[in-house]
Design a protein around this motif. Structure first.
Motif, mmCIF file in Angstrom:
data_model
loop_
_atom_site.group_PDB
_atom_site.id
_atom_site.type_symbol
_atom_site.label_atom_id
_atom_site.label_comp_id
_atom_site.label_asym_id
_atom_site.label_seq_id
_atom_site.Cartn_x
_atom_site.Cartn_y
_atom_site.Cartn_z
ATOM 1 N N VAL A 44 -13.491 -17.008 -11.741
ATOM 2 C CA VAL A 44 -14.870 -17.246 -11.834
ATOM 3 C C VAL A 44 -14.869 -19.075 -12.025
ATOM 4 O O VAL A 44 -14.119 -19.917 -13.469
ATOM 5 C CB VAL A 44 -15.654 -16.769 -12.562
ATOM 6 N N ILE A 45 -14.792 -20.357 -11.688
ATOM 7 C CA ILE A 45 -14.876 -21.270 -12.256
ATOM 8 C C ILE A 45 -16.580 -21.858 -12.868
ATOM 9 O O ILE A 45 -18.035 -21.853 -12.078
ATOM 10 C CB ILE A 45 -14.236 -22.369 -10.811
ATOM 11 N N THR A 46 -16.697 -23.065 -13.513
ATOM 12 C CA THR A 46 -17.644 -24.015 -13.928
ATOM 13 C C THR A 46 -17.822 -25.248 -13.767
ATOM 14 O O THR A 46 -17.295 -25.533 -14.389
ATOM 15 C CB THR A 46 -18.347 -23.146 -15.016
ATOM 16 N N GLN A 69 -23.491 -31.009 -1.685
ATOM 17 C CA GLN A 69 -22.061 -31.731 -0.343
ATOM 18 C C GLN A 69 -20.923 -30.357 -0.948
ATOM 19 O O GLN A 69 -20.378 -30.043 -0.395
ATOM 20 C CB GLN A 69 -21.563 -33.590 -1.527
ATOM 21 N N VAL A 70 -21.155 -30.129 -2.600
ATOM 22 C CA VAL A 70 -20.402 -29.344 -2.686
ATOM 23 C C VAL A 70 -20.337 -27.801 -2.346
ATOM 24 O O VAL A 70 -19.629 -26.853 -1.797
ATOM 25 C CB VAL A 70 -19.970 -29.032 -4.353
ATOM 26 N N PHE A 71 -21.744 -27.456 -2.270
ATOM 27 C CA PHE A 71 -21.994 -26.217 -2.233
ATOM 28 C C PHE A 71 -21.914 -25.824 -0.237
ATOM 29 O O PHE A 71 -20.972 -25.257 -0.033
ATOM 30 C CB PHE A 71 -23.468 -26.168 -2.226
ATOM 31 N N ASP A 72 -21.482 -27.082 0.372
ATOM 32 C CA ASP A 72 -21.210 -27.023 2.211
ATOM 33 C C ASP A 72 -20.047 -27.123 1.576
ATOM 34 O O ASP A 72 -19.684 -26.641 3.108
ATOM 35 C CB ASP A 72 -21.819 -28.733 2.643
ATOM 36 N N ARG A 73 -19.005 -27.823 1.462
ATOM 37 C CA ARG A 73 -17.838 -27.916 1.117
ATOM 38 C C ARG A 73 -17.407 -26.148 1.059
ATOM 39 O O ARG A 73 -16.227 -25.796 1.391
ATOM 40 C CB ARG A 73 -17.254 -28.650 0.345
ATOM 41 N N GLN A 85 -23.843 -20.336 -7.526
ATOM 42 C CA GLN A 85 -24.420 -19.835 -8.833
ATOM 43 C C GLN A 85 -25.040 -20.867 -9.758
ATOM 44 O O GLN A 85 -24.134 -21.736 -10.018
ATOM 45 C CB GLN A 85 -25.001 -18.716 -9.281
ATOM 46 N N THR A 86 -26.022 -21.685 -9.420
ATOM 47 C CA THR A 86 -26.776 -23.116 -10.280
ATOM 48 C C THR A 86 -26.462 -22.173 -11.637
ATOM 49 O O THR A 86 -28.152 -21.713 -11.661
ATOM 50 C CB THR A 86 -27.771 -24.031 -9.842
ATOM 51 N N SER A 87 -26.566 -22.424 -13.037
ATOM 52 C CA SER A 87 -26.107 -22.407 -13.959
ATOM 53 C C SER A 87 -26.766 -23.358 -14.839
ATOM 54 O O SER A 87 -27.850 -22.468 -15.951
ATOM 55 C CB SER A 87 -24.933 -21.513 -14.406
ATOM 56 N N ASP A 88 -27.202 -24.309 -15.147
ATOM 57 C CA ASP A 88 -27.634 -25.209 -15.818
ATOM 58 C C ASP A 88 -28.185 -26.451 -15.158
ATOM 59 O O ASP A 88 -27.615 -26.987 -14.605
ATOM 60 C CB ASP A 88 -26.897 -25.932 -16.975
ATOM 61 N N LEU A 89 -29.108 -26.920 -15.145
ATOM 62 C CA LEU A 89 -30.038 -28.007 -14.506
ATOM 63 C C LEU A 89 -31.051 -28.761 -15.483
ATOM 64 O O LEU A 89 -31.751 -28.393 -16.279
ATOM 65 C CB LEU A 89 -30.949 -27.098 -13.413
ATOM 66 N N ARG A 115 -24.683 -27.740 -13.445
ATOM 67 C CA ARG A 115 -23.981 -26.945 -13.518
ATOM 68 C C ARG A 115 -23.886 -25.525 -12.526
ATOM 69 O O ARG A 115 -24.763 -25.164 -12.569
ATOM 70 C CB ARG A 115 -23.732 -26.471 -15.066
ATOM 71 N N VAL A 116 -22.970 -25.601 -11.928
ATOM 72 C CA VAL A 116 -22.414 -24.739 -10.986
ATOM 73 C C VAL A 116 -21.932 -23.470 -11.133
ATOM 74 O O VAL A 116 -20.617 -23.898 -11.792
ATOM 75 C CB VAL A 116 -22.201 -25.416 -9.382
ATOM 76 N N THR A 117 -21.804 -22.937 -10.999
ATOM 77 C CA THR A 117 -20.905 -21.482 -11.517
ATOM 78 C C THR A 117 -20.444 -20.896 -9.686
ATOM 79 O O THR A 117 -21.478 -19.797 -9.333
ATOM 80 C CB THR A 117 -21.377 -20.281 -12.195
ATOM 81 N N VAL A 118 -19.173 -20.623 -9.851
ATOM 82 C CA VAL A 118 -18.346 -20.418 -8.654
ATOM 83 C C VAL A 118 -17.326 -19.785 -8.181
ATOM 84 O O VAL A 118 -16.112 -19.501 -9.002
ATOM 85 C CB VAL A 118 -17.776 -21.659 -7.800
#
Length: 232
Positions: A44-46, A69-73, A85-89, A115-118
């Motif tokens: 799990v990367i943040t 762009q990150v989501f698309d890639r 998942q978006t974890s913080d905006l 910030r996004v959690t993948v």
């Protein structure tokens, strides 16, 4: 006479009660710990994107475009939507002259952060994914944690080890005290999840190549507290 009979009877009952109390076993409480080491099969990367602009809308728009762009890639590289998942905006003002006592502080711009959690289920692709998202605009990296997709069998093993450890501890203590271990009176469990691995530094990710990542091993631990009877 009747009073004397009652007094004798009371003394007899008291003596029987003391004898039975002496026969009652004592208790011993111990805590056992069990750990199972395994090679991780997921991570799990943040990560995130942060931009500054004079206008709040411009900062938020630039951040949103970069995150998209990150989501698309990530989608192109096989990451499913359920694993992103978006974890913080956040959106906050940028101040100037805050350290100056002669001039009042002023808002000179705005900073937007997303910030996004993948969840990465294929560790072989992890290095390439990290390199790709940085190339596509991610400029903050907040953590990397290794894990396992199905932790239940490992937790079962850790739990069994914890019980065995508690039994061994109790037996040693009972024998050292000159007693004999009896039946289990009660047992309770406290679970422990794998500990996150240390964060990687953005400087190590800046090179235009796959980021080298070593998963190593992670440990799943279980802890139980058991109460046993102990007889002298």
């Amino acid at each position: 006479m009747r009073t004397l009979i009652f007094l004798v009877a009371a003394l007899l009952f008291a003596a029987v009660g003391l004898a039975r109390a002496d026969e009652q076993p004592g208790h011993i409480t111990v805590t056992g710990i069990g750990t199972v080491e395994t090679v991780p099969d997921m991570a799990v990367i943040t990560l995130g994107v942060t931009h500054e602009a004079k206008e709040a809308r411009a900062a938020l728009l630039a951040t949103s475009e970069a995150v998209q762009q990150v989501f698309d890639r990530l989608a192109e590289m096989g990451i499913e939507a359920r694993d992103m998942q978006t974890s913080d905006l956040s959106l906050s003002p940028v101040w100037s002259n805050r350290a100056s006592s002669s001039e009042p502080p002023k808002i000179t711009g705005f900073q937007a952060s997303n910030r996004v959690t993948v969840r990465v289920r294929d560790l072989a692709a992890l290095g390439g994914i990290l390199d790709a998202v940085v190339s596509d605009g991610a400029n903050t990296f907040n953590g990397l944690e290794f894990g396992v997709k199905d932790p239940k069998p490992l937790r079962d093993q850790a739990r069994a080890k914890a019980v065995s450890d508690a039994q061994d501890r109790a037996r040693q203590l009972a024998e050292a005290a000159g007693g004999e271990l009896g039946r289990v009176v009660s047992i309770s469990e406290q679970s422990h999840d794998p500990q996150p691995r240390p964060m990687m530094r953005m400087a190590a990710m800046a090179e235009s190549m796959d980021v080298p990542v070593a998963g190593g091993e992670i440990g799943l631990s279980g802890s139980v507290t058991m109460v046993f009877e102990i007889r002298q």
